[in-house]
Scaffold this active site. Structure first.
Site, short mmCIF file in Angstrom:
data_model
loop_
_atom_site.label_atom_id
_atom_site.label_comp_id
_atom_site.label_asym_id
_atom_site.label_seq_id
_atom_site.Cartn_x
_atom_site.Cartn_y
_atom_site.Cartn_z
N ASP A 2 0.87 -1.37 -0.09
CA ASP A 2 -0.11 0.05 -0.05
C ASP A 2 0.76 1.23 0.22
O ASP A 2 2.00 1.26 0.50
CB ASP A 2 -0.84 -0.10 1.14
CG ASP A 2 -1.93 0.78 0.95
OD1 ASP A 2 -2.16 1.34 0.03
OD2 ASP A 2 -2.76 0.95 2.11
N ASN A 4 1.31 3.29 -3.05
CA ASN A 4 2.07 3.73 -4.35
C ASN A 4 1.54 4.86 -4.86
O ASN A 4 2.13 6.12 -5.21
CB ASN A 4 1.78 2.73 -5.38
CG ASN A 4 2.39 1.36 -5.05
OD1 ASN A 4 3.19 1.17 -4.23
ND2 ASN A 4 1.73 0.19 -5.72
N ARG A 6 0.20 7.38 -2.92
CA ARG A 6 0.60 8.46 -2.02
C ARG A 6 2.14 9.00 -2.27
O ARG A 6 2.69 10.12 -2.43
CB ARG A 6 0.39 8.40 -0.81
CG ARG A 6 -0.93 8.60 -0.26
CD ARG A 6 -1.20 8.00 1.18
NE ARG A 6 -1.62 6.74 0.95
CZ ARG A 6 -1.69 5.90 1.87
NH1 ARG A 6 -1.39 6.13 3.46
NH2 ARG A 6 -1.82 4.45 1.84
N TRP A 7 2.97 7.80 -2.72
CA TRP A 7 4.39 7.82 -3.12
C TRP A 7 4.59 9.04 -4.43
O TRP A 7 5.43 9.77 -4.39
CB TRP A 7 4.82 6.64 -3.50
CG TRP A 7 6.42 6.56 -3.64
CD1 TRP A 7 7.54 6.29 -2.69
CD2 TRP A 7 7.17 6.94 -5.05
NE1 TRP A 7 8.68 6.56 -3.18
CE2 TRP A 7 8.41 6.85 -4.60
CE3 TRP A 7 6.68 7.21 -6.24
CZ2 TRP A 7 9.54 6.77 -5.73
CZ3 TRP A 7 7.56 7.33 -7.13
CH2 TRP A 7 8.91 7.35 -7.07
N HIS A 19 3.14 3.01 -9.12
CA HIS A 19 2.77 1.44 -9.11
C HIS A 19 3.88 1.00 -9.72
O HIS A 19 4.55 -0.19 -9.31
CB HIS A 19 1.48 1.15 -10.01
CG HIS A 19 0.25 1.72 -9.21
ND1 HIS A 19 0.02 1.39 -8.03
CD2 HIS A 19 -0.98 2.42 -9.65
CE1 HIS A 19 -1.31 1.81 -7.80
NE2 HIS A 19 -1.95 2.49 -8.57
N GLU A 49 -12.16 -4.84 -4.67
CA GLU A 49 -12.30 -3.51 -4.56
C GLU A 49 -11.66 -2.49 -5.23
O GLU A 49 -12.10 -1.42 -5.58
CB GLU A 49 -12.41 -3.00 -2.95
CG GLU A 49 -13.35 -3.70 -1.91
CD GLU A 49 -13.02 -5.23 -1.86
OE1 GLU A 49 -11.75 -5.61 -1.93
OE2 GLU A 49 -13.90 -6.05 -1.37
N LEU A 113 10.72 -20.90 -3.33
CA LEU A 113 9.97 -19.95 -2.91
C LEU A 113 8.71 -19.94 -3.47
O LEU A 113 8.53 -20.05 -4.81
CB LEU A 113 10.29 -18.48 -2.99
CG LEU A 113 9.39 -17.25 -2.55
CD1 LEU A 113 9.44 -17.47 -1.12
CD2 LEU A 113 9.70 -16.09 -2.93
N ARG A 170 1.75 -4.60 6.32
CA ARG A 170 1.19 -3.86 5.59
C ARG A 170 1.87 -2.46 5.72
O ARG A 170 2.11 -2.00 6.46
CB ARG A 170 -0.42 -3.63 5.87
CG ARG A 170 -1.02 -2.52 4.99
CD ARG A 170 -2.45 -2.43 5.18
NE ARG A 170 -3.31 -1.44 4.28
CZ ARG A 170 -4.30 -1.51 3.86
NH1 ARG A 170 -5.32 -2.36 4.46
NH2 ARG A 170 -4.87 -0.61 3.24
N SER A 178 -8.18 -5.12 5.14
CA SER A 178 -8.95 -4.83 3.86
C SER A 178 -9.24 -5.99 3.12
O SER A 178 -8.94 -6.26 1.94
CB SER A 178 -7.99 -3.88 3.12
OG SER A 178 -7.82 -2.66 3.77
N GLU A 189 0.62 -12.83 12.87
CA GLU A 189 1.10 -11.89 13.57
C GLU A 189 1.11 -10.56 12.46
O GLU A 189 1.09 -10.82 11.14
CB GLU A 189 2.68 -11.87 13.76
CG GLU A 189 2.80 -12.96 14.68
CD GLU A 189 2.44 -12.49 16.13
OE1 GLU A 189 2.33 -11.35 16.47
OE2 GLU A 189 1.80 -13.61 16.76
C1 FPP Z 1 -1.72 -0.16 -3.33
O1 FPP Z 1 -1.42 1.15 -3.39
C2 FPP Z 1 -1.19 -0.63 -4.32
C3 FPP Z 1 -2.01 -1.35 -5.40
C4 FPP Z 1 -3.63 -1.27 -5.63
C5 FPP Z 1 -1.41 -2.21 -6.57
C6 FPP Z 1 -0.25 -2.83 -6.22
C7 FPP Z 1 0.58 -2.97 -7.36
C8 FPP Z 1 1.99 -3.11 -7.64
C9 FPP Z 1 2.99 -3.11 -6.49
C10 FPP Z 1 2.59 -3.06 -8.74
C11 FPP Z 1 2.01 -4.03 -9.93
C12 FPP Z 1 2.37 -5.48 -9.39
C13 FPP Z 1 1.56 -6.41 -9.93
C14 FPP Z 1 1.98 -7.80 -9.69
C15 FPP Z 1 0.24 -6.01 -10.45
P1 FPP Z 1 -2.37 2.38 -3.68
O2 FPP Z 1 -2.81 2.70 -5.16
O3 FPP Z 1 -3.80 2.20 -2.78
O4 FPP Z 1 -1.63 3.54 -2.97
P2 FPP Z 1 -2.44 4.95 -2.26
O5 FPP Z 1 -3.23 4.02 -1.10
O6 FPP Z 1 -1.20 5.81 -1.49
O7 FPP Z 1 -3.30 5.60 -3.10
#
Ligand code: FPP
Length: 235
Positions: A2, A4, A6-7, A19, A49, A113, A170, A178, A189
């Site tokens: 979680d 991406n 905001r980053w 992403h 979702e 793995l 997380r 979620s 844990e």
């Molecule tokens: C949550 O961050 C992240 C996601 C919904 C997607 C995760 C996807 C990747 C890490 C890369 C793609 C990899 C694959 C295998 C598909 P967010 O968008 O909810 O961030 P935010 O909460 O800051 O808005």
């Protein structure tokens, strides 16, 4: 994974740029999981979702998954990684479904793995599907009502054959699951990290595992330290 969005927002970049960096962090996490000798790593890459996001972001995430599967499958296979996919497949685009299934088939005999990709995954939906399948068995007489127990239910979940997660991490400071593995996480844990997913690296992963190793897991019974993982992380 979680944070991406905001980053990216913090840098004035489009969410998809976050992403993309998230995918780099995922590759780092897989490498670290191998180094730490973990047997299973589950990544929550798209939830049921997540379909409520803007279309361009959804298309971007689908594109990233395709890129990951096309680009990285050989490397995953060479590293002896076994890919498993959990989540609803029937509503996915044909090509994505094909790539996910190809990754499972190509890597099915690997002994390293196990990388579990939760894609179009929702824990409650998984439980509903299991209840429906169990109800079918009851109606056909193949299963009796008093035979339903934890083991039977686990057999009807997407995670059949995979042990329950010991640790769930997380990122991004949110402190909730979620809809991630609600049945399987009963005794997991939980570690919540303030850092955003694109910043997650080997050292953050190792520190989380150290934190896990220092905990005493009781499973409702007497305490037992997490010794195995402590030994793996600290060599
Ligand atoms: C949550 O961050 C992240 C996601 C919904 C997607 C995760 C996807 C990747 C890490 C890369 C793609 C990899 C694959 C295998 C598909 P967010 O968008 O909810 O961030 P935010 O909460 O800051 O808005």
């Amino acid at each position: 994974m979680d944070g991406n969005g905001r980053w990216a927002a913090a840098r004035g970049l489009p969410r998809l740029a976050g992403h993309r960096r998230g995918l780099d962090a995922l590759r780092r996490a897989v490498r670290a999981a191998i180094e730490f000798k973990l047997a299973y790593l589950t990544i929550y890459s798209f939830s049921t979702e997540n379909w409520s996001r803007p279309l361009d972001e959804i298309q971007g995430l689908m594109g990233l998954l395709k890129h990951f599967l096309r680009n990285d499958l050989n490397a995953l296979h060479e590293a002896q990684i076994r890919v498993r996919v959990i989540g609803a497949r029937d509503t996915l685009q044909h090509d994505i479904r094909g790539l996910l299934e190809e990754a499972e088939v190509v890597t099915r005999f690997n002994k390293g793995l196990t990388l579990i990709v939760a894609f179009n995954y929702g824990g409650r939906q998984e439980i509903i599907a299991a209840i429906r399948a169990i109800a079918q068995k009851l109606m056909s007489g193949d299963l009796k009502i008093n035979e339903i127990d934890e083991r039977v239910i686990s057999q009807y979940l997407d995670t059949v054959g995979i042990p329950d997660p010991d640790l769930i991490i997380r990122t991004s400071g949110e402190q909730r699951l979620s809809n991630f593995l609600p049945w399987q996480a009963a005794y997991s844990e939980l570690i919540f990290l303030p850092m955003l997913w694109p910043d997650f690296d080997r050292s953050a992963f190792g520190a989380a595992l150290d934190g896990y190793a220092a905990r005493k897991r009781r499973f409702g019974g007497p305490s037992a330290p997490c010794e195995e993982i402590a030994a793996a992380v600290n060599g």
